[in-house]
Write a protein that holds these residues in place. Sequence first.
Motif, PDB file in Angstrom:
ATOM      1  N   THR A  97       0.857  -1.192   0.000  1.00 44.87           N
ATOM      2  CA  THR A  97       0.000   0.000   0.000  1.00 44.87           C
ATOM      3  C   THR A  97       0.886   1.233   0.000  1.00 44.87           C
ATOM      4  O   THR A  97       1.977   1.237   0.582  1.00 44.87           O
ATOM      5  N   SER A  99       0.324   5.200   1.069  1.00 45.86           N
ATOM      6  CA  SER A  99      -0.638   6.069   1.734  1.00 45.86           C
ATOM      7  C   SER A  99      -0.005   7.411   2.085  1.00 45.86           C
ATOM      8  O   SER A  99       1.223   7.539   2.174  1.00 45.86           O
ATOM      9  N   THR A 104      -5.135   5.689   2.062  1.00 48.05           N
ATOM     10  CA  THR A 104      -4.524   4.809   1.070  1.00 48.05           C
ATOM     11  C   THR A 104      -4.755   5.356  -0.334  1.00 48.05           C
ATOM     12  O   THR A 104      -5.890   5.510  -0.771  1.00 48.05           O
TER      13      THR A 104
END
Length: 244
Positions: A97, A99, A104
């Motif tokens: 991910t 972010s 995110t």
Amino acid sequence: MSHPLGYYSRTWDINFSQCYANGKLKYSEISNLFQITAGEHAEALDFSFQTMLTFNQAWVMSRMRIELNKLPKLGDQVELTTWIQDFDGARSTRNFTISKDGVTYISGSSYWAVINFKLRKSENLAINTDHVKLFPSHQATAFPVDKLNIFQACETVDSHRVRLSDLDVVRHVNNVKYVDWCLDQLDIEDVLQKPIASIAMNFLRELTYDDIAEIQHQQQENVHFMRIQRTGKVAFAMELTFSK
């Protein structure tokens, strides 16, 4: 905070060399950041490139899926987190991910294989992995990383001869290059102005120095399918979906 045996996180500052002319992060650079951070995590887990080199082994990406909510822009500081979902000795699924401020922006899932780069074939990792913590129920993307239908009808739109700048440390074309070759075939304003919802990629065969690759394309509404092949054999396939 990084935890080498589980989730691994690091901060990236987005600089001008990583961005398009619109000041937003290049799509190929997402793959690059994923690769580098995965390599750092692998080093923390004691199966880094240098360690695997002693066994003539390397990790090679087989598939990747990227889902996008928003692109980071020049000057943004983002946190990239990665973890291993599963591992079976010769194959591994790794998630990512990206972010910013707890939101995110990008999710990714990737499927990797261990190859013996002298024998040019897949084999089990020669390094013990009993200490590695897995997260089998934590998938980053809404849809799993999967095989694409590579036999779709396409039109050849360009060709590319592999040069030194295309090669990585195991002397084949790095996955980042394939993404750029394909995106260069699309309308520049579409890439810069229209948001992309997802990019799915399959890495099927390696290309090496002086190979001549055909770049092929098919479009159906907001979905672009692109294929790179050499002598009739597909090396790379990508399905790119623009947001509606």
